[in-house]
Design a protein around this motif. Structure first.
Motif, PDB file in Angstrom:
ATOM      1  N   TYR A 256       0.838  -1.202   0.000  1.00  0.00           N
ATOM      2  CA  TYR A 256       0.000   0.000   0.000  1.00  0.00           C
ATOM      3  C   TYR A 256       0.877   1.259   0.000  1.00  0.00           C
ATOM      4  CZ  TYR A 256      -3.458   3.451   1.500  1.00  0.00           C
ATOM      5  OH  TYR A 256      -4.264   4.563   1.574  1.00  0.00           O
ATOM      6  N   PHE A 257       1.987   1.215   0.752  1.00  0.00           N
ATOM      7  CA  PHE A 257       2.854   2.383   0.844  1.00  0.00           C
ATOM      8  C   PHE A 257       3.687   2.599  -0.427  1.00  0.00           C
ATOM      9  CE2 PHE A 257       2.674   1.436   5.555  1.00  0.00           C
ATOM     10  CZ  PHE A 257       1.886   2.539   5.862  1.00  0.00           C
ATOM     11  N   THR A 258       3.942   1.558  -1.207  1.00  0.00           N
ATOM     12  CA  THR A 258       4.972   1.659  -2.259  1.00  0.00           C
ATOM     13  C   THR A 258       4.471   1.537  -3.687  1.00  0.00           C
ATOM     14  OG1 THR A 258       5.417  -0.726  -1.987  1.00  0.00           O
ATOM     15  CG2 THR A 258       6.773   0.806  -0.728  1.00  0.00           C
ATOM     16  N   VAL A 259       3.294   1.015  -3.928  1.00  0.00           N
ATOM     17  CA  VAL A 259       2.867   0.795  -5.314  1.00  0.00           C
ATOM     18  C   VAL A 259       1.551   1.505  -5.596  1.00  0.00           C
ATOM     19  CG1 VAL A 259       3.984  -1.466  -5.349  1.00  0.00           C
ATOM     20  CG2 VAL A 259       1.551  -1.312  -4.795  1.00  0.00           C
ATOM     21  N   ASN A 260       1.307   1.731  -6.871  1.00  0.00           N
ATOM     22  CA  ASN A 260       0.034   2.236  -7.365  1.00  0.00           C
ATOM     23  C   ASN A 260      -0.413   1.352  -8.530  1.00  0.00           C
ATOM     24  OD1 ASN A 260      -0.528   4.609  -5.770  1.00  0.00           O
ATOM     25  ND2 ASN A 260       1.279   5.529  -6.736  1.00  0.00           N
ATOM     26  N   PRO A 261      -1.659   1.014  -8.669  1.00  0.00           N
ATOM     27  CA  PRO A 261      -2.730   1.297  -7.693  1.00  0.00           C
ATOM     28  C   PRO A 261      -2.544   0.515  -6.402  1.00  0.00           C
ATOM     29  CG  PRO A 261      -3.508  -0.204  -9.375  1.00  0.00           C
ATOM     30  CD  PRO A 261      -2.132   0.202  -9.807  1.00  0.00           C
ATOM     31  N   LYS A 262      -3.097   1.038  -5.343  1.00  0.00           N
ATOM     32  CA  LYS A 262      -2.884   0.473  -4.014  1.00  0.00           C
ATOM     33  C   LYS A 262      -3.819  -0.716  -3.789  1.00  0.00           C
ATOM     34  CE  LYS A 262      -1.495   4.951  -2.205  1.00  0.00           C
ATOM     35  NZ  LYS A 262      -0.069   4.632  -2.239  1.00  0.00           N
TER      36      LYS A 262
ATOM     37  N   TYR B 277      -4.847  22.138  -9.762  1.00  0.00           N
ATOM     38  CA  TYR B 277      -5.500  22.148 -11.077  1.00  0.00           C
ATOM     39  C   TYR B 277      -5.450  20.752 -11.691  1.00  0.00           C
ATOM     40  CZ  TYR B 277      -5.462  27.253 -10.990  1.00  0.00           C
ATOM     41  OH  TYR B 277      -5.672  28.568 -10.661  1.00  0.00           O
ATOM     42  N   GLY B 278      -6.479  20.445 -12.534  1.00  0.00           N
ATOM     43  CA  GLY B 278      -6.574  19.166 -13.231  1.00  0.00           C
ATOM     44  C   GLY B 278      -6.351  19.271 -14.717  1.00  0.00           C
ATOM     45  N   SER B 279      -6.649  18.177 -15.394  1.00  0.00           N
ATOM     46  CA  SER B 279      -6.296  17.996 -16.807  1.00  0.00           C
ATOM     47  C   SER B 279      -7.086  18.931 -17.724  1.00  0.00           C
ATOM     48  CB  SER B 279      -6.560  16.544 -17.214  1.00  0.00           C
ATOM     49  OG  SER B 279      -6.422  16.380 -18.604  1.00  0.00           O
ATOM     50  N   ILE B 280      -6.393  19.319 -18.820  1.00  0.00           N
ATOM     51  CA  ILE B 280      -7.065  20.084 -19.877  1.00  0.00           C
ATOM     52  C   ILE B 280      -7.609  19.148 -20.947  1.00  0.00           C
ATOM     53  CG2 ILE B 280      -5.644  22.130 -19.492  1.00  0.00           C
ATOM     54  CD1 ILE B 280      -3.950  21.261 -21.914  1.00  0.00           C
ATOM     55  N   HIS B 281      -7.414  17.835 -20.770  1.00  0.00           N
ATOM     56  CA  HIS B 281      -7.827  16.837 -21.780  1.00  0.00           C
ATOM     57  C   HIS B 281      -9.020  16.005 -21.311  1.00  0.00           C
ATOM     58  CE1 HIS B 281      -4.202  17.870 -23.974  1.00  0.00           C
ATOM     59  NE2 HIS B 281      -3.446  17.542 -22.919  1.00  0.00           N
ATOM     60  N   GLY B 282      -9.870  16.579 -20.540  1.00  0.00           N
ATOM     61  CA  GLY B 282     -11.044  15.857 -20.084  1.00  0.00           C
ATOM     62  C   GLY B 282     -10.783  15.111 -18.774  1.00  0.00           C
ATOM     63  N   PRO B 283     -11.714  14.248 -18.364  1.00  0.00           N
ATOM     64  CA  PRO B 283     -11.560  13.528 -17.087  1.00  0.00           C
ATOM     65  C   PRO B 283     -10.322  12.636 -17.086  1.00  0.00           C
ATOM     66  CG  PRO B 283     -13.820  13.409 -17.869  1.00  0.00           C
ATOM     67  CD  PRO B 283     -13.016  13.990 -19.001  1.00  0.00           C
ATOM     68  N   LYS B 284      -9.476  12.836 -16.081  1.00  0.00           N
ATOM     69  CA  LYS B 284      -8.251  12.054 -15.946  1.00  0.00           C
ATOM     70  C   LYS B 284      -7.977  11.803 -14.457  1.00  0.00           C
ATOM     71  CE  LYS B 284      -7.141  11.956 -20.353  1.00  0.00           C
ATOM     72  NZ  LYS B 284      -7.014  10.722 -21.144  1.00  0.00           N
ATOM     73  N   GLU B 285      -7.046  10.867 -14.227  1.00  0.00           N
ATOM     74  CA  GLU B 285      -6.606  10.589 -12.860  1.00  0.00           C
ATOM     75  C   GLU B 285      -5.139  10.987 -12.722  1.00  0.00           C
ATOM     76  OE1 GLU B 285      -6.509   6.973  -9.517  1.00  0.00           O
ATOM     77  OE2 GLU B 285      -6.718   6.498 -11.654  1.00  0.00           O
TER      78      GLU B 285
END
Length: 596
Positions: free
Chosen positions: A420-426, A481-489
């Motif tokens: 949980y501490f070291t990788v994504n996705p958790k 601020y978030g993405s200018i290319h639509g919904p993103k993570e």
């Protein structure tokens, strides 16, 4: 005083002399001498009766103790005066035990006696008996019938129960004073309580009427269909001091409680349904609540079902979590109280310190259960409380140095938490990751840009800006601020670093979703970060994701004002070094979310 009373008193005083005569060897005087003595006694009795009935002043006859009320007498003087009067009258006793004296003639046939009655004797002519004198008589192992009569007369003259002065009621100006005087005394007491557990029991007198008026429980106990018939009522579960405090309140509305007796008094008030005293006890606890006794009072409040007091204890623990956990009372709480605290989102302490305190409680619980404090036993006594520790809120270093080596977690739990501490996705874990925030009031946000532009890129370098405030605040997160290319993570690491020392004050590795708009998106710290006034800090954010919007026309000084918390002034400056281009004028980290 009527005929019967005077006759009773004479009989009482003469019986003592008559009993003493029985113990002497028979030595009959000559007939002639006996007749002369009888005549002399009759003359003296005539004079005594005359003085008793005609004289308006007391103490005119020093041989008569009945008139000795104007001056106090010692115990020995009282006994001597009674004996003197007995000796002067016993010789005039006839075979029936009643003195054959003119005093009898006055009572039985006033018309045949030449003495003129100018004053009727009253109760003020009774001898004065002190409580010590009555006690001396009553303590004799075999006082005999004549002494019993003397004791009854003395008690009647002195007051009900033998421990109150005659006419004490005249000295009390109101009902409250009179009832207060009766509290915890034998005066007119018609019930007794044996209070406390052996060997610390105490017998306490009381009055059923007063108790029934003040308590529905006492009313049912004494006057209900199943009323007790016992003269002594046992109460083993209440301490004597607490019961006396309860009685004092019922008799006089007086509240006398201290820190040592308040909880036992609260228990007594609840047991006997006296809500006014309950309220007084709770108010006392509120006034004396502190971080040192918060856990102890929380346990008692939950036990006695006092939700208002429990809420105040929890609020105190939230504001002073570290101090409350270090208090001696923390390790004495029960498991349910511990779980109640660990479930809260508002504790003001870092999770690794909270875990250390929980381990200390587990060791104490093992000792109470006579178990060795091994990791297995500690995990066993903690039960569901272990699942309430929010291990994900720790940093990987804090987890590795503490919880991972404690032995309380299973191997598979340790592995999952490291992932949980070291990788994504958790990965999914069995522990909560909801941040704890001990702050109350309204959340506030300061914005440093006046305009929004598009296309800000990221290459693994942190956006950084230095700031300083004029008063203490608690930063809980940033607006990004978030993405200018639509919904993103985006995956993001946020930090607050003390600029002069380089110490990391707050840190969180997390992610957020954006919807493609130019709005800001909240990224929160695991715990509030305390920001001291006039101290330089650096706000950092490291984003991994597509190009985003950014801010322009930034402000060097921003004053945020609210009705509830007043003004907070922020000053922003350039952060030297690699900062991904963010400066005072433009860049990322447009907002700081805080509480005052």
């Amino acid at each position: 005083m009527g005929k019967i009373e005077l006759k009773f008193i004479r009989r009482l005083f003469h019986m003592d002399r008559k009993m003493d005569e029985k113990d002497k060897p028979d030595k009959q005087p000559k007939r002639k001498e006996r007749k002369n003595d009888e005549k002399t006694a009759n003359r003296e009795e005539n004079q005594t009766a005359k003085n008793l009935c005609t004289n308006q002043k007391l103490n005119v006859n020093p041989r008569n103790p009945l008139n000795s009320v104007s001056q106090p007498q010692s115990h020995q003087q009282q006994a001597n005066s009674i004996a003197t009067y007995s000796e002067s009258s016993a010789e005039a006793m006839d075979d029936s035990g009643v003195p054959d004296s003119p005093l009898n003639s006055i009572q039985e046939s006033p018309a045949q006696n030449p003495v003129k009655m100018e004053r009727v004797p009253s109760t003020s002519d009774l001898p004065v008996f002190s409580s010590q004198f009555v006690t001396q008589i009553s303590s004799q192992s075999d006082p005999g019938p004549e002494k019993a009569l003397l004791l009854a007369t003395a008690s009647a003259a002195f007051g009900h129960g033998g421990n109150a002065p005659y006419n004490w009621q005249a000295t009390k100006i109101c009902v409250k004073d009179r009832l207060s005087y009766l509290c915890n005394t034998e005066i007119m007491a018609d019930v007794h309580f044996m209070v406390g557990a052996p060997p610390h029991q105490q017998k306490i007198p009381a009055h059923k009427f007063v108790l029934s008026v003040g308590s529905a429980v006492f009313d049912a106990q004494f006057n209900g269909p199943m009323a007790t018939q016992e003269d002594i009522v046992e109460i083993p579960d209440v301490e004597p001091a607490a019961f006396i405090s309860l009685l004092r309140f019922l008799y006089s509305d007086e509240v006398k409680i201290c820190s040592d007796s308040v909880m036992t008094t609260l228990y007594a008030a609840k047991k006997y349904a006296v809500p006014a005293l309950e309220k007084q006890c709770v108010e006392f606890l509120k006034r004396n609540l502190s971080s040192d006794n918060a856990f102890m009072l929380l346990t008692q409040a939950r036990l006695f079902d006092e939700p208002q007091l429990a809420a105040l204890c929890l609020e105190t623990i939230d504001k002073n979590t570290h101090e409350a956990l270090q208090a001696d009372g923390f390790t004495d709480i029960d498991l349910e109280t511990l779980c109640c605290v660990l479930e809260r989102d508002t504790l003001g302490i870092r999770e690794f310190k909270l875990f250390a305190s929980v381990c200390r409680w587990a060791e104490a619980e093992c000792t109470r259960k006579n178990l060795p404090p091994s990791p297995e036993n500690q995990r066993g006594v903690l039960g569901r409380a272990l699942r309430l520790i929010r291990f994900p809120l720790m940093s990987v270093e804090e987890f590795a140095q503490g919880a991972a080596q404690s032995g309380l977690l299973e191997d598979k739990e340790v592995v999952k938490l490291f992932l949980y501490f070291t990788v994504n996705p958790k990965p999914q874990i069995a522990f909560l990751d909801v941040p704890r925030c001990c702050l109350t009031g309204k959340e506030q946000v300061v914005s440093r840009f006046c305009q929004i532009e598009s296309r800000w890129g990221y290459s693994g370098t942190s956006d950084r800006i230095r700031f300083m405030v004029n008063r203490r605040i608690f930063v809980v997160g940033f607006g990004l601020y978030g993405s200018i290319h639509g919904p993103k993570e985006y995956y993001v690491t946020i930090q607050i670093i003390q600029s002069d020392t380089g110490k990391v004050m707050g840190h969180n590795d997390t992610s957020f979703q954006c919807d493609g708009s130019n709005s800001t998106f909240r990224v929160m710290f695991k715990e509030p970060v305390e920001i001291l006034p006039n101290t330089s800090y650096t706000a950092c954010s490291t984003l991994k994701g597509p190009d985003s919007y950014y801010g322009a026309k930034g402000l060097r000084k921003v004053t945020h004002e609210s009705v509830s918390s007043g003004k907070v002034t922020f000053q922003f400056t350039y952060a030297a070094g690699n900062n991904n281009g963010t400066s005072v004028e433009d860049g990322q980290i447009p907002e700081i979310i805080f509480y005052t």
